[in-house]
Design a protein around this motif. Structure first.
Motif, PDB file in Angstrom:
ATOM      1  N   SER A 117      41.184  15.296  35.053  1.00  0.00           N
ATOM      2  CA  SER A 117      40.392  14.144  35.557  1.00  0.00           C
ATOM      3  C   SER A 117      39.883  14.968  36.689  1.00  0.00           C
ATOM      4  O   SER A 117      40.515  15.394  37.637  1.00  0.00           O
ATOM      5  N   GLY A 118      38.555  14.668  37.086  1.00  0.00           N
ATOM      6  CA  GLY A 118      37.974  15.382  38.210  1.00  0.00           C
ATOM      7  C   GLY A 118      37.400  16.534  38.066  1.00  0.00           C
ATOM      8  O   GLY A 118      36.738  17.213  38.671  1.00  0.00           O
ATOM      9  N   ALA A 119      37.584  17.112  36.669  1.00  0.00           N
ATOM     10  CA  ALA A 119      37.135  18.629  36.295  1.00  0.00           C
ATOM     11  C   ALA A 119      36.607  18.407  35.001  1.00  0.00           C
ATOM     12  O   ALA A 119      37.255  19.268  34.268  1.00  0.00           O
ATOM     13  N   THR A 120      36.138  17.269  34.410  1.00  0.00           N
ATOM     14  CA  THR A 120      36.092  17.098  33.116  1.00  0.00           C
ATOM     15  C   THR A 120      34.986  18.129  32.395  1.00  0.00           C
ATOM     16  O   THR A 120      35.257  18.691  31.435  1.00  0.00           O
ATOM     17  N   GLU A 121      34.000  18.634  33.022  1.00  0.00           N
ATOM     18  CA  GLU A 121      33.130  19.722  32.330  1.00  0.00           C
ATOM     19  C   GLU A 121      33.840  20.948  32.063  1.00  0.00           C
ATOM     20  O   GLU A 121      33.495  21.647  31.298  1.00  0.00           O
ATOM     21  N   THR A 122      34.480  21.441  33.116  1.00  0.00           N
ATOM     22  CA  THR A 122      35.343  22.404  33.288  1.00  0.00           C
ATOM     23  C   THR A 122      36.359  22.350  32.067  1.00  0.00           C
ATOM     24  O   THR A 122      36.235  23.494  31.107  1.00  0.00           O
ATOM     25  N   SER A 123      37.134  21.444  31.939  1.00  0.00           N
ATOM     26  CA  SER A 123      38.030  21.137  30.848  1.00  0.00           C
ATOM     27  C   SER A 123      37.515  21.273  29.525  1.00  0.00           C
ATOM     28  O   SER A 123      37.815  21.805  28.618  1.00  0.00           O
ATOM     29  N   ASP A 124      36.227  20.385  29.454  1.00  0.00           N
ATOM     30  CA  ASP A 124      35.376  20.604  28.136  1.00  0.00           C
ATOM     31  C   ASP A 124      34.972  21.718  27.610  1.00  0.00           C
ATOM     32  O   ASP A 124      34.896  22.281  26.439  1.00  0.00           O
ATOM     33  N   ALA A 125      34.449  22.748  28.674  1.00  0.00           N
ATOM     34  CA  ALA A 125      34.071  23.941  28.112  1.00  0.00           C
ATOM     35  C   ALA A 125      35.309  25.024  27.838  1.00  0.00           C
ATOM     36  O   ALA A 125      35.102  25.646  26.924  1.00  0.00           O
ATOM     37  N   ILE A 126      36.425  24.628  28.277  1.00  0.00           N
ATOM     38  CA  ILE A 126      37.779  25.560  27.803  1.00  0.00           C
ATOM     39  C   ILE A 126      38.055  25.052  26.714  1.00  0.00           C
ATOM     40  O   ILE A 126      38.341  25.740  25.638  1.00  0.00           O
ATOM     41  N   ILE A 127      38.076  23.691  26.355  1.00  0.00           N
ATOM     42  CA  ILE A 127      38.604  23.201  25.122  1.00  0.00           C
ATOM     43  C   ILE A 127      37.394  23.359  23.842  1.00  0.00           C
ATOM     44  O   ILE A 127      37.793  24.069  22.819  1.00  0.00           O
ATOM     45  N   LYS A 128      36.181  23.532  24.478  1.00  0.00           N
ATOM     46  CA  LYS A 128      35.057  23.990  23.260  1.00  0.00           C
ATOM     47  C   LYS A 128      35.317  25.420  22.973  1.00  0.00           C
ATOM     48  O   LYS A 128      35.282  25.772  21.896  1.00  0.00           O
ATOM     49  N   GLY A 129      35.700  25.946  24.118  1.00  0.00           N
ATOM     50  CA  GLY A 129      35.995  27.663  23.696  1.00  0.00           C
ATOM     51  C   GLY A 129      37.191  27.794  22.599  1.00  0.00           C
ATOM     52  O   GLY A 129      37.207  28.824  21.973  1.00  0.00           O
ATOM     53  N   ALA A 130      38.015  27.096  22.828  1.00  0.00           N
ATOM     54  CA  ALA A 130      39.355  27.190  22.156  1.00  0.00           C
ATOM     55  C   ALA A 130      38.880  26.905  20.582  1.00  0.00           C
ATOM     56  O   ALA A 130      39.240  27.655  19.688  1.00  0.00           O
ATOM     57  N   ARG A 131      38.179  25.802  20.721  1.00  0.00           N
ATOM     58  CA  ARG A 131      37.750  25.509  19.309  1.00  0.00           C
ATOM     59  C   ARG A 131      36.885  26.596  18.555  1.00  0.00           C
ATOM     60  O   ARG A 131      37.185  26.676  17.384  1.00  0.00           O
ATOM     61  N   ASP A 132      36.084  27.192  19.205  1.00  0.00           N
ATOM     62  CA  ASP A 132      35.230  28.093  18.828  1.00  0.00           C
ATOM     63  C   ASP A 132      35.847  29.334  18.369  1.00  0.00           C
ATOM     64  O   ASP A 132      35.779  29.868  17.382  1.00  0.00           O
ATOM     65  N   THR A 133      36.840  29.468  19.215  1.00  0.00           N
ATOM     66  CA  THR A 133      37.698  30.999  18.894  1.00  0.00           C
ATOM     67  C   THR A 133      38.453  30.824  18.054  1.00  0.00           C
ATOM     68  O   THR A 133      38.510  31.772  16.915  1.00  0.00           O
ATOM     69  N   ILE A 134      39.107  29.565  17.459  1.00  0.00           N
ATOM     70  CA  ILE A 134      39.728  29.355  16.377  1.00  0.00           C
ATOM     71  C   ILE A 134      38.791  29.500  15.002  1.00  0.00           C
ATOM     72  O   ILE A 134      39.271  30.047  14.034  1.00  0.00           O
ATOM     73  N   ARG A 135      37.612  28.898  15.258  1.00  0.00           N
ATOM     74  CA  ARG A 135      36.599  28.920  14.045  1.00  0.00           C
ATOM     75  C   ARG A 135      36.546  30.708  13.892  1.00  0.00           C
ATOM     76  O   ARG A 135      36.401  30.910  12.570  1.00  0.00           O
ATOM     77  N   GLN A 136      35.956  31.256  14.758  1.00  0.00           N
ATOM     78  CA  GLN A 136      35.900  32.773  14.547  1.00  0.00           C
ATOM     79  C   GLN A 136      36.988  33.542  13.897  1.00  0.00           C
ATOM     80  O   GLN A 136      37.022  34.480  13.397  1.00  0.00           O
ATOM     81  N   ALA A 137      38.173  32.910  14.329  1.00  0.00           N
ATOM     82  CA  ALA A 137      39.417  33.511  13.695  1.00  0.00           C
ATOM     83  C   ALA A 137      39.866  33.115  12.165  1.00  0.00           C
ATOM     84  O   ALA A 137      40.734  33.324  11.584  1.00  0.00           O
ATOM     85  N   GLY A 138      38.751  32.222  11.639  1.00  0.00           N
ATOM     86  CA  GLY A 138      38.773  31.720  10.198  1.00  0.00           C
ATOM     87  C   GLY A 138      39.700  30.537  10.138  1.00  0.00           C
ATOM     88  O   GLY A 138      40.015  30.113   9.109  1.00  0.00           O
ATOM     89  N   GLY A 139      39.993  29.766  11.293  1.00  0.00           N
ATOM     90  CA  GLY A 139      40.746  28.448  11.186  1.00  0.00           C
ATOM     91  C   GLY A 139      40.057  27.420  11.374  1.00  0.00           C
ATOM     92  O   GLY A 139      38.790  27.424  11.857  1.00  0.00           O
ATOM     93  N   ASN A 140      40.342  26.295  11.160  1.00  0.00           N
ATOM     94  CA  ASN A 140      39.911  24.956  11.514  1.00  0.00           C
ATOM     95  C   ASN A 140      40.406  24.090  12.668  1.00  0.00           C
ATOM     96  O   ASN A 140      41.745  23.992  12.399  1.00  0.00           O
ATOM     97  N   PRO A 141      39.789  24.031  13.662  1.00  0.00           N
ATOM     98  CA  PRO A 141      40.205  23.454  14.850  1.00  0.00           C
ATOM     99  C   PRO A 141      41.225  21.951  14.616  1.00  0.00           C
ATOM    100  O   PRO A 141      42.029  21.718  15.327  1.00  0.00           O
ATOM    101  N   GLU A 142      40.446  21.434  13.554  1.00  0.00           N
ATOM    102  CA  GLU A 142      41.011  20.064  13.280  1.00  0.00           C
ATOM    103  C   GLU A 142      42.418  20.140  12.629  1.00  0.00           C
ATOM    104  O   GLU A 142      43.204  19.189  12.537  1.00  0.00           O
ATOM    105  N   ASP A 143      42.785  21.373  11.932  1.00  0.00           N
ATOM    106  CA  ASP A 143      44.176  21.560  11.352  1.00  0.00           C
ATOM    107  C   ASP A 143      45.379  21.811  12.559  1.00  0.00           C
ATOM    108  O   ASP A 143      46.388  21.838  12.353  1.00  0.00           O
ATOM    109  N   PHE A 144      44.935  22.045  13.696  1.00  0.00           N
ATOM    110  CA  PHE A 144      45.844  22.498  14.896  1.00  0.00           C
ATOM    111  C   PHE A 144      46.230  21.187  15.664  1.00  0.00           C
ATOM    112  O   PHE A 144      45.576  20.147  15.894  1.00  0.00           O
TER     113      PHE A 144
END
Length: 144
Positions: A117-144
């Motif tokens: 809270s208070g750093a929502t956009e920063t948090s969202d950027a980190i979470i989006k990055g995690a989801r994207d890197t998992i996809r790059q590694a061949g995984g589905n972020p929804e499975d984690f």
């Protein structure tokens, strides 16, 4: 108290307040990287992450001030490291998001973590990055 003493006391207080403000503002410079580390991360492995391709994956997403770059490392088909490697966010405001969100993603081996809270956009950027890197590694972020 006479007028001269009150003036000296006021000026001294003002000078001290300015010194505190300046010392706080010098810490406002953006930090290059925020490291997250877990001493024994073997206990955090899940079965859903064992099908990832080994490698180092990066993703950059817009934060509040500027882009935030994260890096995911996969070894032996498992997430071994996740960290923010570049950002220009205001340290005083985004520090908690930069450290805590990254740590929770690494600890849980999942991008499904709460933002700060208070750093929502920063948090969202980190979470989006995690989801994207998992996809790059061949995984589905929804499975984690």
């Amino acid at each position: 108290m006479d007028r001269k003493k009150r003036r000296i006391l006021f000026l001294t207080s003002l000078l001290m307040a300015l010194m505190i403000l300046v010392s706080t503002l010098k810490d406002e410079t953006p930090q290059g990287a925020v490291a997250t580390e877990i001493s024994n991360n073997e206990e955090f492995y899940t079965t859903s992450e064992t099908n990832l391709r080994d490698g180092v994956y990066k993703s950059t997403n817009d934060g509040f001030i500027s882009p935030i770059t994260v890096e995911l490392t996969v070894q032996n088909g498992r997430i071994s490291d996740f960290k923010v490697v570049d950002h220009n966010e205001t340290t005083q405001i985004a520090k908690t998001a930069l450290t805590d969100v990254s740590y929770e993603i690494l600890k849980n081996k999942s991008p499904n973590v709460d933002g700060v809270s208070g750093a929502t956009e920063t948090s969202d950027a980190i979470i989006k990055g995690a989801r994207d890197t998992i996809r790059q590694a061949g995984g589905n972020p929804e499975d984690f």
